[in-house]
Every structure is written in structure tokens, then in C-alpha cells.
Design a protein around this motif. Sequence first.
Motif, mmCIF file in Angstrom:
data_model
loop_
_atom_site.group_PDB
_atom_site.id
_atom_site.type_symbol
_atom_site.label_atom_id
_atom_site.label_comp_id
_atom_site.label_asym_id
_atom_site.label_seq_id
_atom_site.Cartn_x
_atom_site.Cartn_y
_atom_site.Cartn_z
ATOM 1 N N THR A 4 0.832 -1.203 0.000
ATOM 2 C CA THR A 4 0.000 0.000 0.000
ATOM 3 C C THR A 4 0.870 1.259 0.000
ATOM 4 O OG1 THR A 4 -0.060 0.075 2.409
ATOM 5 C CG2 THR A 4 -1.794 -1.214 1.318
ATOM 6 N N ASP A 5 0.220 2.394 -0.251
ATOM 7 C CA ASP A 5 0.928 3.679 -0.185
ATOM 8 C C ASP A 5 1.496 3.912 1.210
ATOM 9 O OD1 ASP A 5 0.492 4.384 -2.822
ATOM 10 O OD2 ASP A 5 -1.369 5.463 -2.390
ATOM 11 N N PRO A 21 5.523 11.448 -6.095
ATOM 12 C CA PRO A 21 4.370 10.538 -6.243
ATOM 13 C C PRO A 21 4.556 9.500 -7.350
ATOM 14 C CG PRO A 21 3.608 12.782 -5.925
ATOM 15 C CD PRO A 21 5.099 12.853 -6.054
ATOM 16 N N GLU A 22 5.136 9.899 -8.491
ATOM 17 C CA GLU A 22 5.324 8.919 -9.574
ATOM 18 C C GLU A 22 6.384 7.878 -9.206
ATOM 19 O OE1 GLU A 22 7.818 12.530 -10.358
ATOM 20 O OE2 GLU A 22 5.667 12.256 -10.112
ATOM 21 N N ALA A 26 6.020 3.624 -8.867
ATOM 22 C CA ALA A 26 6.975 2.681 -9.459
ATOM 23 C C ALA A 26 7.544 1.751 -8.392
ATOM 24 C CB ALA A 26 8.098 3.442 -10.169
ATOM 25 N N ILE A 27 7.876 2.315 -7.223
ATOM 26 C CA ILE A 27 8.412 1.507 -6.124
ATOM 27 C C ILE A 27 7.349 0.531 -5.635
ATOM 28 C CG2 ILE A 27 9.175 1.620 -3.718
ATOM 29 C CD1 ILE A 27 10.610 4.250 -4.520
ATOM 30 N N GLN A 28 6.129 0.996 -5.530
ATOM 31 C CA GLN A 28 5.040 0.133 -5.088
ATOM 32 C C GLN A 28 4.862 -1.036 -6.057
ATOM 33 O OE1 GLN A 28 1.443 2.325 -4.488
ATOM 34 N NE2 GLN A 28 0.307 0.563 -3.713
#
Length: 96
Positions: A4-5, A21-22, A26-28
Motif C-alpha cells: 500500500t501507499d 508521487p510517480e 513505481a516503487i510500489q
Amino acid sequence: MEITDKLVDDLANLSRLEFEPEQKKAIQSDLQDIIGFMEKLNELDTEGVQPLTHISTRTNVLREDVLKGSISHEDALKNAPQTDGTFFEVPKVINK
């Protein structure tokens, strides 16, 4: 496992990193792929398989010490930015 975020934010906080945020998205996505791969590995039957502690069966692969020539003390100090004639001088990095 769902990435999750909040989990990405918590990991970023623990590692003292900041992401746009972008970058977070990508990491998520990358973390979700990694977790998916690990979950896929958990499906394998490893009953009776001995744990691998080293990639090679060779142990203590050492070479013989060979005495070789080296440069002189004066040659070692020639390219030093600062020297007192005997030792290299470097900026102090530890304050007591």
C-alpha cells in the motif's frame, strides 16, 4: 501481501528517503512484483532439500603469499596533496 501507499511511506521514512508521487507508484509496483515472486517460491516443495550456505563446495581457497617489490617511502609521498615529510596529512574528521 498487498503493498500500500502507507507501507511505501513507512519504508521511505525508515530509510530516510523521499519520493515523488510517480516514484512511489513505481516503487510500489516493484515491491509488489518482488513479493509476488517470493510467494511463488513458497509454492515449491523443498521437503528434504538441504539449505545452501555457500554457492560453491570449495572451502578456504587461498593463494600462496608472494613477496613482491614495492615503492619507496619517498615515492609514496610524492603525489600526496599534503605531507609532513614522513606521513600523509589528512583533514581531521573526528572531534572530541
